[in-house]
Design an enzyme around this catalytic site. Structure first.
Site, PDB file in Angstrom:
ATOM      1  N   HIS A 190      -4.315   1.231   7.613  1.00 27.05           N
ATOM      2  CA  HIS A 190      -2.960   1.791   7.631  1.00 27.05           C
ATOM      3  C   HIS A 190      -2.836   2.949   6.645  1.00 27.05           C
ATOM      4  O   HIS A 190      -2.317   4.016   6.981  1.00 27.05           O
ATOM      5  CB  HIS A 190      -1.963   0.664   7.301  1.00 27.05           C
ATOM      6  N   GLU A 191      -3.344   2.730   5.415  1.00 19.64           N
ATOM      7  CA  GLU A 191      -3.190   3.772   4.385  1.00 19.64           C
ATOM      8  C   GLU A 191      -4.093   4.968   4.663  1.00 19.64           C
ATOM      9  O   GLU A 191      -3.686   6.120   4.463  1.00 19.64           O
ATOM     10  CB  GLU A 191      -3.463   3.192   2.998  1.00 19.64           C
ATOM     11  N   GLY A 240       0.829  -1.197   0.000  1.00 26.65           N
ATOM     12  CA  GLY A 240       0.000   0.000   0.000  1.00 26.65           C
ATOM     13  C   GLY A 240       0.861   1.244   0.000  1.00 26.65           C
ATOM     14  O   GLY A 240       2.033   1.198   0.408  1.00 26.65           O
ATOM     15  N   CYS A 282       6.046  -0.186   7.070  1.00 27.86           N
ATOM     16  CA  CYS A 282       5.650   0.961   6.255  1.00 27.86           C
ATOM     17  C   CYS A 282       6.837   1.374   5.402  1.00 27.86           C
ATOM     18  O   CYS A 282       7.960   1.441   5.898  1.00 27.86           O
ATOM     19  CB  CYS A 282       5.226   2.109   7.175  1.00 27.86           C
TER      20      CYS A 282
HETATM   21 CO    CO Z   1       2.617   3.278   5.595  1.00 26.76          CO
END
Ligand code: CO
Length: 156
Positions: free
Chosen positions: A130-131, A46, A88
């Site tokens: 998360h995104e 992502g 991330c």
């Molecule tokens: Co991230």
């Protein structure tokens, strides 16, 4: 298409509250194409627009089930919980255990501005959360129960 540089932890752009997209034009499509290419090249699942320095509510996701593009996404419902290891592209060398909903429903727009509603479970639900968190300046490190450096990450 072109690769864009991924902004790293410590850059203030990751802490901005992103503005909604109002124009669904070639500039947006270019951004979406570049973000997808950048995500795949970095082996990510992502990527959110602030991670390439753009303060707009734009996200791309592919957890192995095909590319998903989300413009102006909002989580409209959550059910049950799961705790998973997250990482991330903006926080290299870090991972962390984060509690998230097990199922989420997201309302958004597609690249032409049409309203869409998507449901995700397990890893896809994590990716949505998360995104979408990135769009309000939140990183997984902020909400992780525990954060690991790559070296002491427990092996599954
Ligand atoms: Co991230």
């Amino acid at each position: 298409m072109a690769l864009r540089e991924i902004v790293k932890y410590g850059d203030e752009v990751l802490r901005k509250k992103c503005k909604p997209v109002t124009e669904f034009n070639e500039r947006l499509w270019q951004l979406l194409d570049d973000m997808a290419e950048t995500m795949y090249a970095a082996d990510g699942v992502g990527l959110a627009a602030p991670q390439v320095g753009i303060i707009r509510r734009v996200v791309v996701i592919d957890v192995g089930e095909g590319l998903v593009e989300l413009i102006n996404p909002v989580i409209v419902s959550k059910k049950d919980t799961q705790t998973r290891m997250e990482a991330c592209l903006s926080c290299p060398g870090k991972s962390g255990l984060v509690e998230r909903p097990l199922h989420v429903k997201v309302q958004a727009q597609d690249r032409n501005g049409k309203s869409i509603e998507l449901e995700g479970s397990e890893l896809l639900a994590v990716a949505f959360c998360h995104e979408i968190d990135h769009l309000s300046g939140t990183l997984f490190l902020d909400i992780a129960e525990e954060v690991f450096d790559q070296d002491d990450e427990p092996k599954e």
